[in-house]
Motif scaffolding. Structure first.
Motif, mmCIF file in Angstrom:
data_model
loop_
_atom_site.group_PDB
_atom_site.id
_atom_site.type_symbol
_atom_site.label_atom_id
_atom_site.label_comp_id
_atom_site.label_asym_id
_atom_site.label_seq_id
_atom_site.Cartn_x
_atom_site.Cartn_y
_atom_site.Cartn_z
ATOM 1 N N VAL A 199 -1.915 13.514 5.478
ATOM 2 C CA VAL A 199 -2.860 14.699 5.197
ATOM 3 C C VAL A 199 -3.508 15.268 6.355
ATOM 4 N N ASP A 250 1.041 -1.098 0.100
ATOM 5 C CA ASP A 250 -0.137 0.055 0.086
ATOM 6 C C ASP A 250 0.748 1.241 -0.008
ATOM 7 N N TYR A 286 0.884 5.188 0.913
ATOM 8 C CA TYR A 286 0.357 6.357 1.618
ATOM 9 C C TYR A 286 0.835 7.800 1.671
ATOM 10 N N ARG A 287 0.003 8.611 2.054
ATOM 11 C CA ARG A 287 0.733 10.166 2.062
ATOM 12 C C ARG A 287 -0.066 10.827 3.387
ATOM 13 N N ARG A 306 5.067 10.816 -0.236
ATOM 14 C CA ARG A 306 4.672 9.436 -0.182
ATOM 15 C C ARG A 306 5.475 8.336 0.225
ATOM 16 N N VAL A 321 -3.414 8.667 4.583
ATOM 17 C CA VAL A 321 -4.272 8.444 3.642
ATOM 18 C C VAL A 321 -3.860 7.699 2.417
ATOM 19 N N GLU A 322 -4.519 6.553 2.143
ATOM 20 C CA GLU A 322 -3.895 5.980 1.170
ATOM 21 C C GLU A 322 -4.246 6.442 -0.243
ATOM 22 N N VAL A 323 -3.067 6.227 -1.153
ATOM 23 C CA VAL A 323 -3.462 6.888 -2.411
ATOM 24 C C VAL A 323 -2.916 5.746 -3.359
ATOM 25 N N PRO A 324 -3.408 6.160 -4.814
ATOM 26 C CA PRO A 324 -2.941 5.173 -5.835
ATOM 27 C C PRO A 324 -1.405 4.506 -5.868
ATOM 28 N N LYS A 325 -1.178 3.291 -6.064
ATOM 29 C CA LYS A 325 -0.083 2.772 -6.447
ATOM 30 C C LYS A 325 0.470 3.064 -7.692
#
Length: 406
Positions: A72, A67, A69-70, A332, A77-81
């Motif tokens: 915020v 997974d 993340y970044r 990220r 918060v999970e972000v697209p790979k």
């Protein structure tokens, strides 16, 4: 001279070129004559304990979801790979196979290598595009040139590459040395002992080789010359399982096995325990537990948690750091989901989820999502009401009126 001193000596010779096989040779000394097994990264895999330990670790790491993340406002918060964390080897190699291969190499040799064949438009810390595709290469095809702790050149299959064109992860590192150390090299003595026991067993039961015995002439005294000729004739006949022909004056008494060789089963058993320690796997997980010792766990979750904390977790953390630094742009970062390893039995899992719902740290809809189920519908709520008389779902505490103080 110590093993580490030899590492430095080999690494500083020949314009600072060292291969992965050089590390293996450092763990070996001159052997006495005889039929022995030379241990390399490949031959070590013939030992079942080595294979089991490497397979177990690589299997588990490869199945952990990756997974991204970044942060915020202080929240994760999970972000697209990016594509490199989905199919790092292109359409031919997915992330699970890629993770298995790299973890296998890291655990047996302390290093894994790949050629960066594609880059994205996102600029990384080195001022170049982030890797978009990484084609892994065989360990034996890689040579490095370095000065001190810095690698200046990689040679892969005879072709020179600059460091920014090569993916290189390390494991089992020491200060000032640019390569990871090889567990196979340092475990060579234990592996070699067990492999030689296997070799003896194959010779004894398969080829019919007699390890020791006495050949006596009952009619006369034999001088050294005649004894040597008789010995050579006898050895030539029986070494390949042939029949030895003699007259009435010779008497042969076979000895079934030399004492040390007869203990090859025990040697293999204790060798497995050593190998498990070298490769960071509890012996009982690869069926190498030593007789007379046992550890009892309340449930499978506790066993897996102990394995994760004491053995696998640090390696996972280092891989997360390498991916975050080399494959993503700030802010990220990568996390491997170790929950895949900490799966609980159904009863423990249900009790844990119920406790989280009752403590208001998990909502019923989130709990159902963990079980891959959609949120409750109104019809389902009505069914609960009919069965239990009231809605059996925790409700949040009342909100204090505006302006109220505690």
């Amino acid at each position: 001279m110590g093993a580490w001193s030899k590492v430095r000596r080999v690494f500083t010779r020949d314009a600072n070129i060292v291969t992965a096989e050089d590390l293996l040779s450092l763990a070996r000394e001159d052997r006495l004559g005889g039929r022995t097994v030379h241990v390399t990264n490949d031959s070590a895999l013939r030992h079942s304990a080595v294979w089991a330990a490497l397979r177990l670790r690589a299997d588990l790491v490869s199945m952990m979801p990756i997974d991204v993340y970044r942060q915020v406002q202080g929240l994760q918060v999970e972000v697209p790979k990016p594509p490199v964390l989905i199919s790092p080897g292109g359409s031919e190699v997915g992330i699970k196979e890629w993770m298995y291969s790299t973890q296998f190499d890291l655990d047996r040799a302390g290093n894994c290598f790949g050629i960066i064949t594609e880059r994205t438009g996102v600029i990384g810390p080195d001022g170049r595009g982030l890797p978009g595709r990484i084609d892994l290469v065989e360990l034996g095809e890689v040579t490095v040139r370095a000065k001190g702790p810095q690698i200046s050149k990689y040679k892969i299959c005879g072709v020179d590459y600059d460091p920014w064109d090569v993916w290189h992860e390390r494991q089992y590192t020491v200060a000032g040395f640019p390569l990871g150390l090889s567990p196979v090299a340092y475990a060579a003595w234990s592996i070699e002992e067990s492999l030689n026991a296997q070799q003896f067993a194959r010779d004894w039961f398969g080829a019919g080789i007699v390890p020791s015995g006495t050949l006596k002439n009952t009619s006369k005294t034999i001088d050294r010359k005649n004894a040597r000729e008789a010995k050579e004739s006898f050895r030539a006949a029986v070494s390949n399982g042939d029949v030895f022909v003699h007259g009435a004056d010779w008497e042969y008494k076979p000895i079934q096995a030399v004492a040390q060789q007869a203990q090859f089963v025990e040697a293999r058993q204790f060798g497995m325990g050593d190998i498990a320690r070298f490769f960071g796997v509890p012996g009982d997980l690869i069926d190498a537990a030593v007789s007379g010792s046992s550890v009892t766990y309340a449930n499978i979750s506790q066993r897996n948690l102990q394995f994760l904390i004491m053995h696998l977790g640090p390696a996972v953390g280092r891989r997360e750091d390498a991916f975050s630094r080399k494959l993503l742009s700030n802010p990220r970062y990568v996390k491997l989901n170790t929950d895949a390893l900490l799966r609980m039995d159904p009863q423990t899992r249900a009790a844990t989820i119920a406790a989280q719902i009752n403590s208001r740290t998990l909502t019923p809809s989130e709990a159902r999502a963990l079980e891959d189920r959609p949120p409750f519908t109104e019809d389902q709520y009505a069914e609960f009401d009919r069965l239990f008389g009231s809605r059996s779902v925790p409700t949040p505490p009342p909100t204090a009126p505006t302006g109220a103080t505690s």
